[in-house]
Design a protein around this motif. Structure first.
Motif, PDB file in Angstrom:
ATOM      1  N   ASP A 151       0.829  -1.212   0.000  1.00 43.86           N
ATOM      2  CA  ASP A 151       0.000   0.000   0.000  1.00 43.86           C
ATOM      3  C   ASP A 151       0.860   1.257   0.000  1.00 43.86           C
ATOM      4  N   CYS A 210       2.262   1.939  -3.470  1.00 44.01           N
ATOM      5  CA  CYS A 210       1.223   2.523  -4.326  1.00 44.01           C
ATOM      6  C   CYS A 210       0.982   3.983  -3.970  1.00 44.01           C
ATOM      7  N   ARG A 211       0.960   4.308  -2.680  1.00 44.30           N
ATOM      8  CA  ARG A 211       0.764   5.698  -2.250  1.00 44.30           C
ATOM      9  C   ARG A 211       1.924   6.576  -2.709  1.00 44.30           C
ATOM     10  N   ASN A 238       2.785   1.462 -10.661  1.00 42.45           N
ATOM     11  CA  ASN A 238       2.112   2.571  -9.990  1.00 42.45           C
ATOM     12  C   ASN A 238       2.861   3.893 -10.135  1.00 42.45           C
ATOM     13  N   GLY A 275       3.649   6.178  -5.347  1.00 43.74           N
ATOM     14  CA  GLY A 275       3.446   6.439  -6.778  1.00 43.74           C
ATOM     15  C   GLY A 275       2.445   7.558  -7.014  1.00 43.74           C
ATOM     16  N   ARG A 276       1.340   7.538  -6.268  1.00 41.23           N
ATOM     17  CA  ARG A 276       0.329   8.585  -6.420  1.00 41.23           C
ATOM     18  C   ARG A 276       0.870   9.954  -6.044  1.00 41.23           C
ATOM     19  N   GLU A 277       1.814   9.983  -5.093  1.00 43.60           N
ATOM     20  CA  GLU A 277       2.345  11.253  -4.604  1.00 43.60           C
ATOM     21  C   GLU A 277       3.675  11.622  -5.252  1.00 43.60           C
ATOM     22  N   ASN A 278       4.025  10.894  -6.329  1.00 43.96           N
ATOM     23  CA  ASN A 278       5.217  11.192  -7.126  1.00 43.96           C
ATOM     24  C   ASN A 278       6.493  11.169  -6.281  1.00 43.96           C
TER      25      ASN A 278
END
Length: 352
Positions: A260, A263-264, A301, A266-269
């Protein structure tokens, strides 16, 4: 009569505990059976536990074999532990402040595959040890790792008639050399991050079912103590997360999960630097789970930079730290430069 009075140097056996791993594809199912029949892993009475261990190991063996195929069909853990024992024995053979442990020999005892404690206890007895120091290569204590290995050792020592002075290094999650070793490897990894990248350090440890922690197991607390000690030596405010990997089965496990957090990131660059903070040797959880599976997850991600810090292995500060811990236990030093709370189960293991 003491060994010195008999005209020879005291013999001190240092027993390095670790999990063990299959040495061939054919050994995978047997390794898994030994793991799951341990009451510290599945806490139900026999014969139900034996039945469950047989069923689970048979069902999981094909997938486990595929995992080990990525690293040559077997676990490298034994050879790495032997190397750690070799370097530790060399370090302990050098007197510290004029104090000696006598004739020192390191032995490797694995919990779920060869060499088992039964065989090692026989070797220690035949060698003529006067003292035994138990040294788990689990820096953070858990009833499922150190606790299980220590209990098994006491069982086989009684069985083999090995009745000598025995002391335990129960845990060392914030020992200065252990932390320095992590810092050395982490700073080398951070130096390779592309300039301008926004970095997040993921300190990844093997997870445990939440119910184990709820019963008082100090593992999660000690993992967090390790991370706190490492981060205190880094730049103030550095982005970091403690997370847990390797979940199996339907039970609720401690979190957040490493997957998790990747993945987070990746979302937050974020650029990810991942530290195996509870593993001191390379094995399937690092070489396959972190290096292959989680790296692929990161790429999927959008994590553009994914760097995995090596396990400590034979890094010199780590070996020096292990030697320091062994010497303290040998000389009955009361100073506790490592994490150890008399109210936790880690210290209670020494009295078992």
């Amino acid at each position: 009569m003491k060994a010195e009075a008999r005209g020879r140097m005291t013999k001190t056996a240092v027993i390095l505990f670790n999990l063990g791993g299959p040495d061939s594809p054919e050994a995978v199912e047997g390794f898994l059976y030994n793991l799951f029949k341990d009451p510290a892993i599945i806490s139900v009475p026999n014969p139900l536990r034996w039945f469950l261990a047989k069923m689970i190991s048979k069902r999981r063996a094909p997938l486990a074999r595929e995992i080990y195929e990525h690293i040559g069909g077997s676990s490298p853990l034994l050879q790495q532990t032997i190397a750690q024992g070799h370097d530790l024995q060399k370090e302990l053979s050098n007197p510290d402040d004029g104090k000696t442990l006598g004739d020192v020999k390191c032995f490797v005892a694995m919990r779920y595959w060869h060499p088992f404690a039964d065989d090692v206890a026989r070797e220690v007895k035949n060698w003529g040890a006067d003292k035994v120091i138990l040294l788990p290569l689990y820096p953070q204590f858990s009833t499922t790792t150190t606790g299980s290995s220590v209990k098994d050792w006491h069982r086989v020592a009684r069985k083999k008639g090995l009745s000598v002075s025995t002391k335990l290094v129960c845990c060392y999650p914030d020992h200065r050399n252990f932390i320095k070793s992590h810092l050395t490897l982490l700073q080398e990894a951070l130096a390779t991050v592309p300039e301008g990248a926004d970095v997040r350090i993921l300190f990844s440890a093997h997870g445990l079912p939440k119910k184990v922690i709820d019963k008082g197991d100090p593992y999660q607390q000690q993992v967090e103590a390790t991370v706190k000690a490492i981060v205190s030596q880094l730049d103030e405010g550095i982005d970091h997360v403690v997370c847990y990997q390797s979940k199996v089965g339907p039970l609720e496990w401690i979190g957040p999960s490493t997957e998790d957090e990747i993945c987070r990131a990746g979302r937050e660059n974020k650029a990810v630097v991942i530290v195996p903070v509870a593993f001191v040797s390379e094995h399937s959880e690092t070489l396959v789970e972190l290096d292959i599976e989680y790296k692929e997850l990161a790429e999927e991600n959008g994590v553009k930079t994914y760097i995995r810090v090596p396990a400590l292995g034979t890094e010199k500060h780590y070996i020096e730290g292990l030697a320091d811990l062994v010497r303290k236990r040998f000389h009955n030093t009361n100073e506790r430069s490592f994490f150890c709370d008399p109210q936790t189960k880690c210290c209670l293991a020494e009295r078992s």
